[in-house]
Write a protein that holds these residues in place. Structure first.
Motif, PDB file in Angstrom:
ATOM      1  N   LYS A 254       0.820  -1.211   0.000  1.00  0.00           N
ATOM      2  CA  LYS A 254       0.000   0.000   0.000  1.00  0.00           C
ATOM      3  C   LYS A 254       0.855   1.263   0.000  1.00  0.00           C
ATOM      4  N   GLY A 255       1.921   1.277   0.799  1.00  0.00           N
ATOM      5  CA  GLY A 255       2.761   2.467   0.858  1.00  0.00           C
ATOM      6  C   GLY A 255       3.421   2.777  -0.471  1.00  0.00           C
ATOM      7  N   ASP A 256       3.958   1.762  -1.128  1.00  0.00           N
ATOM      8  CA  ASP A 256       4.595   1.980  -2.428  1.00  0.00           C
ATOM      9  C   ASP A 256       3.578   2.426  -3.476  1.00  0.00           C
ATOM     10  N   LEU A 257       2.386   1.808  -3.448  1.00  0.00           N
ATOM     11  CA  LEU A 257       1.339   2.205  -4.400  1.00  0.00           C
ATOM     12  C   LEU A 257       0.928   3.656  -4.187  1.00  0.00           C
ATOM     13  N   ALA A 266      -0.327  16.808  -3.763  1.00  0.00           N
ATOM     14  CA  ALA A 266      -1.515  16.369  -3.039  1.00  0.00           C
ATOM     15  C   ALA A 266      -1.155  15.951  -1.615  1.00  0.00           C
ATOM     16  N   LEU A 267      -0.021  15.262  -1.477  1.00  0.00           N
ATOM     17  CA  LEU A 267       0.420  14.883  -0.135  1.00  0.00           C
ATOM     18  C   LEU A 267       0.719  16.124   0.699  1.00  0.00           C
ATOM     19  N   ASP A 268       1.289  17.150   0.064  1.00  0.00           N
ATOM     20  CA  ASP A 268       1.585  18.383   0.790  1.00  0.00           C
ATOM     21  C   ASP A 268       0.300  19.086   1.226  1.00  0.00           C
ATOM     22  N   ARG A 269      -0.705  19.094   0.351  1.00  0.00           N
ATOM     23  CA  ARG A 269      -1.978  19.729   0.704  1.00  0.00           C
ATOM     24  C   ARG A 269      -2.675  19.008   1.855  1.00  0.00           C
ATOM     25  N   LEU A 270      -2.430  17.710   1.960  1.00  0.00           N
ATOM     26  CA  LEU A 270      -3.069  16.902   3.003  1.00  0.00           C
ATOM     27  C   LEU A 270      -2.164  16.682   4.208  1.00  0.00           C
ATOM     28  N   GLN A 271      -1.127  17.477   4.322  1.00  0.00           N
ATOM     29  CA  GLN A 271      -0.168  17.248   5.397  1.00  0.00           C
ATOM     30  C   GLN A 271      -0.764  17.521   6.774  1.00  0.00           C
ATOM     31  N   SER A 272      -1.835  18.321   6.833  1.00  0.00           N
ATOM     32  CA  SER A 272      -2.507  18.521   8.121  1.00  0.00           C
ATOM     33  C   SER A 272      -3.069  17.211   8.649  1.00  0.00           C
ATOM     34  N   LEU A 273      -3.335  16.252   7.740  1.00  0.00           N
ATOM     35  CA  LEU A 273      -3.771  14.912   8.125  1.00  0.00           C
ATOM     36  C   LEU A 273      -2.609  13.930   8.143  1.00  0.00           C
ATOM     37  N   HIS A 274      -1.372  14.464   8.058  1.00  0.00           N
ATOM     38  CA  HIS A 274      -0.150  13.639   8.099  1.00  0.00           C
ATOM     39  C   HIS A 274      -0.131  12.620   6.964  1.00  0.00           C
ATOM     40  N   ALA A 275      -0.555  13.052   5.778  1.00  0.00           N
ATOM     41  CA  ALA A 275      -0.645  12.138   4.637  1.00  0.00           C
ATOM     42  C   ALA A 275       0.723  11.586   4.251  1.00  0.00           C
ATOM     43  N   ARG A 276       1.709  12.447   4.124  1.00  0.00           N
ATOM     44  CA  ARG A 276       3.037  11.974   3.718  1.00  0.00           C
ATOM     45  C   ARG A 276       3.632  11.050   4.787  1.00  0.00           C
ATOM     46  N   ASP A 277       3.417  11.408   6.040  1.00  0.00           N
ATOM     47  CA  ASP A 277       3.908  10.560   7.128  1.00  0.00           C
ATOM     48  C   ASP A 277       3.281   9.174   7.066  1.00  0.00           C
ATOM     49  N   ARG A 278       1.984   9.126   6.794  1.00  0.00           N
ATOM     50  CA  ARG A 278       1.300   7.836   6.724  1.00  0.00           C
ATOM     51  C   ARG A 278       1.858   6.978   5.583  1.00  0.00           C
ATOM     52  N   VAL A 279       2.093   7.587   4.448  1.00  0.00           N
ATOM     53  CA  VAL A 279       2.642   6.831   3.316  1.00  0.00           C
ATOM     54  C   VAL A 279       3.990   6.231   3.695  1.00  0.00           C
ATOM     55  N   GLU A 280       4.832   7.013   4.336  1.00  0.00           N
ATOM     56  CA  GLU A 280       6.146   6.513   4.726  1.00  0.00           C
ATOM     57  C   GLU A 280       6.044   5.419   5.791  1.00  0.00           C
ATOM     58  N   ILE A 281       5.081   5.560   6.696  1.00  0.00           N
ATOM     59  CA  ILE A 281       4.869   4.518   7.710  1.00  0.00           C
ATOM     60  C   ILE A 281       4.414   3.223   7.041  1.00  0.00           C
ATOM     61  N   TRP A 282       3.495   3.334   6.084  1.00  0.00           N
ATOM     62  CA  TRP A 282       3.029   2.134   5.365  1.00  0.00           C
ATOM     63  C   TRP A 282       4.190   1.464   4.647  1.00  0.00           C
ATOM     64  N   GLN A 283       5.067   2.257   4.067  1.00  0.00           N
ATOM     65  CA  GLN A 283       6.235   1.675   3.391  1.00  0.00           C
ATOM     66  C   GLN A 283       7.141   0.956   4.387  1.00  0.00           C
ATOM     67  N   SER A 284       7.331   1.547   5.557  1.00  0.00           N
ATOM     68  CA  SER A 284       8.212   0.952   6.555  1.00  0.00           C
ATOM     69  C   SER A 284       7.685  -0.399   7.030  1.00  0.00           C
ATOM     70  N   PHE A 285       6.405  -0.451   7.376  1.00  0.00           N
ATOM     71  CA  PHE A 285       5.836  -1.719   7.846  1.00  0.00           C
ATOM     72  C   PHE A 285       5.656  -2.705   6.691  1.00  0.00           C
ATOM     73  N   GLY A 286       5.501  -2.181   5.481  1.00  0.00           N
ATOM     74  CA  GLY A 286       5.468  -3.063   4.322  1.00  0.00           C
ATOM     75  C   GLY A 286       6.786  -3.803   4.143  1.00  0.00           C
ATOM     76  N   GLU A 287       7.881  -3.146   4.465  1.00  0.00           N
ATOM     77  CA  GLU A 287       9.186  -3.809   4.406  1.00  0.00           C
ATOM     78  C   GLU A 287       9.245  -4.988   5.377  1.00  0.00           C
ATOM     79  N   VAL A 288       8.619  -4.834   6.542  1.00  0.00           N
ATOM     80  CA  VAL A 288       8.604  -5.921   7.523  1.00  0.00           C
ATOM     81  C   VAL A 288       7.854  -7.129   6.971  1.00  0.00           C
TER      82      VAL A 288
END
Length: 430
Positions: A254-257, A266-288
């Motif tokens: 999901k994070g890579d997609l 779009a991620l910058d516009r949604l940063q108040s909802l931590h959109a970019r942070d969430r994508v990076e978190i999904w990528q990190s746990f996806g690696e696991v």
């Protein structure tokens, strides 16, 4: 509140009746209790389960209850909870922090077991009486949250607390899930549309005044699903089930997609909802999940995933955010902690849920059920940890409300005691 034919025939049956009534009151108080004590739902469902179980035993239904529990445990849906518990327990064998895993099991399975006990112990629901109680407490909960949001949580500061606004995310998440079984419970109530519409406005005001982006999205998706299910029930069912299976199947990537599909602006516009942070978190746990695809890292390890041995194998750019506490995607958490075995068990559970929804006997039952599932899906995709007890207690309570409400409506329809336009029960395929 059950419709025992003669609750005062004997002192034992009367006591059992009142204990069961108390269980319904405690369950109905969950939204209001969460508004004041934001993790109280797990305790409330446990208390309700104990009251209902005590009521059944006092009324002389203990042996029948045990036989029913044994019979259900041998059925496919009844086996889900024991199988999931067995898989979680087995994961302690390779868990880097087994005490943390045991704690997570206690927090997760206590409300689930309590919900199972409630489902077995509670009798038939007297819908109109309970609806008035549940709706009144739900409205008071919305008002309390609104007062806190408009006053800057003044009373909490007055008693010495130093809370942040996000602590109110839990009650508003509760609202967007439990509103839908409350809608089901309201069937046949006088001025139903007016009452439920006013309650929806009150709930929406609390949700959109809050800082919970997950609750906002869940409310919107739940309402849209409800409307679609009233117009095209079979199509809405297919859409919701496709969403559930896609969320489970695509969770590891999901994070890579998201990184590839969502533009940076779009991620910058949604940063108040931590959109970019969430994508990076999904990528990190996806690696696991790629490193531990079959067994996962162990049940409940997410709060300390950054300290687990598997974290050392994760590429450096994705390693830091393993320490955030959870993957902000409950399906991804299943993959990361329990691997493909956990995902397969979840897929079987979703398939059973889809079948159960498809054979609902009345068209009026499907829209609120699908709306609640859509709301839960949105929260599961972007929200908190999967095994938090307060969250699982809300899900368990929603399931109890739906099941008992549907049973009561069918009984009223069959007995002819309910006036209304709905005819005999029918499958959504008809």
């Amino acid at each position: 509140m059950t419709t025992a034919d003669a609750p005062n025939h004997t002192p034992a049956s009367a006591s059992g009746h009142y204990l069961e009534q108390a269980a319904w009151v405690v369950l109905a108080a969950m939204p209001l209790a969460l508004a004041f004590a934001v993790r109280s739902s797990a305790a409330l469902i446990g208390v309700a389960a104990l009251l209902a179980l005590a009521g059944a035993v006092v009324a002389g239904r203990g042996r029948a209850l045990a036989a029913d529990a044994w019979a259900r445990a041998r059925s496919l849906p009844g086996a889900f909870l024991p199988l999931f518990a067995a898989l979680a327990a087995a994961s302690l064998l390779w868990h880097p922090f087994p005490r943390l895993g045991l704690f997570a099991m206690g927090e997760a399975f206590a409300p689930l077991v309590a919900a199972a006990i409630l489902g077995l112990s509670l009798g038939r629901l007297r819908r109109r009486a309970v609806f008035i109680l549940f709706a009144s407490l739900f409205a008071l909960a919305c008002v309390e949250v609104l007062v806190e949001l408009f006053t800057g949580m003044a009373w909490r500061y007055a008693v010495g607390m130093r809370p942040a606004l996000f602590v109110l995310n839990k009650p508003v998440i509760c609202f967007v899930v439990l509103y839908w079984p409350l809608w089901s419970l309201s069937e046949g109530a006088p001025r139903r549309g007016l009452m439920m519409g006013a309650l929806a406005v009150l709930m929406a005001a609390a949700v959109f005044k809050s800082v919970s982006g997950a609750a906002m999205l869940a409310l919107i998706c739940g309402a849209l699903t409800f409307g679609l299910a009233r117009l095209a029930p079979r199509f809405a069912w297919g859409l919701v089930m496709a969403g559930l299976f896609a969320a489970l199947a695509l969770a590891p990537v999901k994070g890579d997609l998201a990184q590839r599909a969502v533009p940076g602006w779009a991620l910058d516009r949604l940063q108040s909802l931590h959109a970019r942070d969430r994508v990076e978190i999904w990528q990190s746990f996806g690696e696991v999940t790629l490193l531990r695809p079959f067994t996962g890292a162990g049940f409940g390890v997410s709060p300390k995933m950054g300290d687990a041995p598997v974290a050392l194998l994760v590429p450096g750019e994705h390693r830091t955010l393993l320490a955030v506490g959870h993957p902000h995607d409950m399906f991804l958490q299943i993959w990361a902690e329990l691997g493909v075995l956990g995902a397969l068990l979840a897929a079987v559970a979703l398939a059973w849920l889809g079948k159960a929804l498809l054979v609902l006997r009345r068209r009026e039952e499907l829209p609120p059920a699908l709306a609640a599932i859509a709301a839960v899906l949105v929260i599961a995709e972007v929200g908190h940890g999967a095994w938090q007890g307060w969250w699982l207690a809300i899900l368990g309570a929603a399931a109890i409300w739906f099941c008992k409400s549907f049973e009561a409506v069918r009984y009223d329809t069959a007995s002819g005691s309910r006036a209304g336009k709905s005819g005999p029960g029918r499958n959504i395929d008809q």
